[in-house]
Design an enzyme around this catalytic site. Structure first.
Site, short mmCIF file in Angstrom:
data_model
loop_
_atom_site.label_atom_id
_atom_site.label_comp_id
_atom_site.label_asym_id
_atom_site.label_seq_id
_atom_site.Cartn_x
_atom_site.Cartn_y
_atom_site.Cartn_z
N LYS A 200 -3.03 -11.98 -0.89
CA LYS A 200 -2.96 -11.90 -2.35
C LYS A 200 -2.51 -13.25 -2.88
O LYS A 200 -1.45 -13.75 -2.52
CB LYS A 200 -2.00 -10.80 -2.78
CG LYS A 200 -1.83 -10.73 -4.30
CD LYS A 200 -1.09 -9.50 -4.73
CE LYS A 200 -0.86 -9.52 -6.23
NZ LYS A 200 -0.14 -8.33 -6.69
N LYS A 253 -7.39 -10.40 -2.56
CA LYS A 253 -7.27 -10.32 -4.01
C LYS A 253 -6.86 -11.66 -4.57
O LYS A 253 -5.94 -12.26 -4.01
CB LYS A 253 -6.21 -9.27 -4.32
CG LYS A 253 -5.83 -9.15 -5.76
CD LYS A 253 -4.72 -8.15 -5.89
CE LYS A 253 -4.32 -8.02 -7.33
NZ LYS A 253 -3.22 -7.11 -7.49
C1 PBG Z 1 1.49 -6.30 -9.08
C2 PBG Z 1 0.02 -6.25 -9.15
C3 PBG Z 1 -0.77 -7.12 -9.90
C4 PBG Z 1 -2.09 -6.67 -9.78
C5 PBG Z 1 -2.07 -5.55 -8.95
N1 PBG Z 1 -0.75 -5.30 -8.56
C6 PBG Z 1 -0.39 -8.26 -10.75
C7 PBG Z 1 0.50 -9.31 -10.23
O1 PBG Z 1 0.64 -9.51 -9.02
O2 PBG Z 1 1.11 -9.97 -11.06
C8 PBG Z 1 -3.26 -7.31 -10.47
C9 PBG Z 1 -4.48 -6.47 -10.65
C10 PBG Z 1 -5.46 -7.02 -11.64
O3 PBG Z 1 -5.31 -8.12 -12.19
O4 PBG Z 1 -6.44 -6.31 -11.86
N2 PBG Z 1 2.12 -6.11 -7.90
#
Ligand code: PBG
Length: 327
Positions: A200, A253
């Site tokens: 991520k 992601k």
């Molecule tokens: C938070 C989380 C995020 C997303 C999924 N879980 C945002 C972040 O890490 O700040 C993003 C999903 C999206 O942008 O569609 N743990």
């Protein structure tokens, strides 16, 4: 091209008609590929559109069930739940995250009661519950790792108790998959799956999501735990490590700017690979389509097939319903 080959190879031969193009397609999409992310908020009888995500809504639990019914009817296999927590329930210890009667836990129970076959996944991270908007516990301006990992593992157990089929840790703390797996086994939830956000990235494409949950970090950024977009070998190492710690599915992601990472991870692990077509990717297509600058349906389907081509087995996407209707 050498003279002797011409014109025996004619690539266009395989493109002469719709049916033939379908016959020779290397990849295809199906409703089985999709996870539909869902935002739940407290209250009753309400839904509110997320301004930076046109046509996407947060629902109160009663209306969310209607939404899930539609998703289920379309044949989509899975939903991924995110809870919007009111400010007065946020703190630095994730107290509300562990509440067995919290919004997330209640919602999971309600969905599983009505749709026992649907694969229900829950987001496991502290940011929606955190007064600092960070994914872990904050001490002296730092996001502490090991304490956070343990708290997240307890959160995962609480979701499993509510009936979640899969927990999806999106926090990027080190070692949390191992701790989570151990806690789940100890609590007897040996069939609860873990979909680990293995790679991520610290991405600006999460902007609209943070609007949806009001979860933007209160100080600093997430670069001490989420990955540097410049790196790919590190992504492979993270994913392999999550697999060895006991993850059942590993996720990359964001999606579209990271298709090379999807491919690299796919080749490195022996578990299913999912990809998150994140909020900013959704917003870009929606915004351009609103301006009449591109065809929304075509752009959406092109993006989704690109994930399959890159090697993704599973796609979490805000387009799940729209795509399912077209398939
Ligand atoms: C938070 C989380 C995020 C997303 C999924 N879980 C945002 C972040 O890490 O700040 C993003 C999903 C999206 O942008 O569609 N743990």
């Amino acid at each position: 091209m050498s003279h002797s080959e011409y014109p025996y190879f004619r690539g266009r031969r395989l493109r002469t008609g719709e049916k033939l193009r379908g016959l020779v397609a290397e990849h295809s999409l199906s409703v089985n590929d999709f996870i539909a992310p869902l935002f739940v908020m407290e209250g009753e009888g309400e839904k509110s559109e997320i301004p930076s995500m046109p046509d996407y809504f947060r629902f109160t639990p009663d209306l969310l069930l209607k939404e899930v019914e539609e998703i289920n009817k379309l044949g989509i296999s899975s939903v991924l739940l995110f809870a919007k927590v009111p400010d007065n329930k946020k703190d630095n210890e994730g107290t509300e995250a562990l509440n067995q009667d919290g919004l997330m836990q209640q919602t999971v129970r309600a969905i599983k009661r009505e749709f026992p076959d649907l694969v229900v996944m829950t987001d496991v991270a502290l940011d929606p519950y955190s007064s600092y908007g960070h994914d872990g516990i904050v001490k002296n301006g730092h996001i502490v790792n090991d304490e956070s990992a343990e708290l997240l593992a307890r959160m995962a157990v609480s979701h499993a108790e509510a009936g979640a089929d899969f927990v999806a840790p999106s926090d990027m703390m080190d070692g949390r998959i191992a701790v989570m797996r151990e806690f789940l086994e100890d609590a007897g939830f040996y069939n609860t799956g873990i979909m680990a956000y293995g790679a991520k990235y610290a991405s600006s494409f999460y902007g609209p999501f943070r609007d949806a949950l009001d979860s933007a970090p209160g100080f600093g950024d997430k670069k001490t735990y989420q990955m540097n977009p410049a790196n790919i070998r590190e992504a492979v190492k993270e994913a392999v490590s999550d697999e060895s710690e006991g993850a059942d599915i590993v996720m990359v992601k964001p999606g579209l700017p990271y298709l090379d990472v999807v491919r690299a991870v796919k080749e490195a692990v022996n578990i299913p690979v999912s990809v998150y077509n994140v909020s900013g990717e959704y917003a870009m297509i929606k915004a351009a389509a609103e301006k009449g600058w591109l065809n929304e349906e075509h752009a959406m389907m092109e993006a989704l097939i690109a994930f399959k081509r890159a090697g993704a087995d599973i796609i979490a996407t805000y387009f799940a319903k729209d795509a399912a209707r077209l398939l």
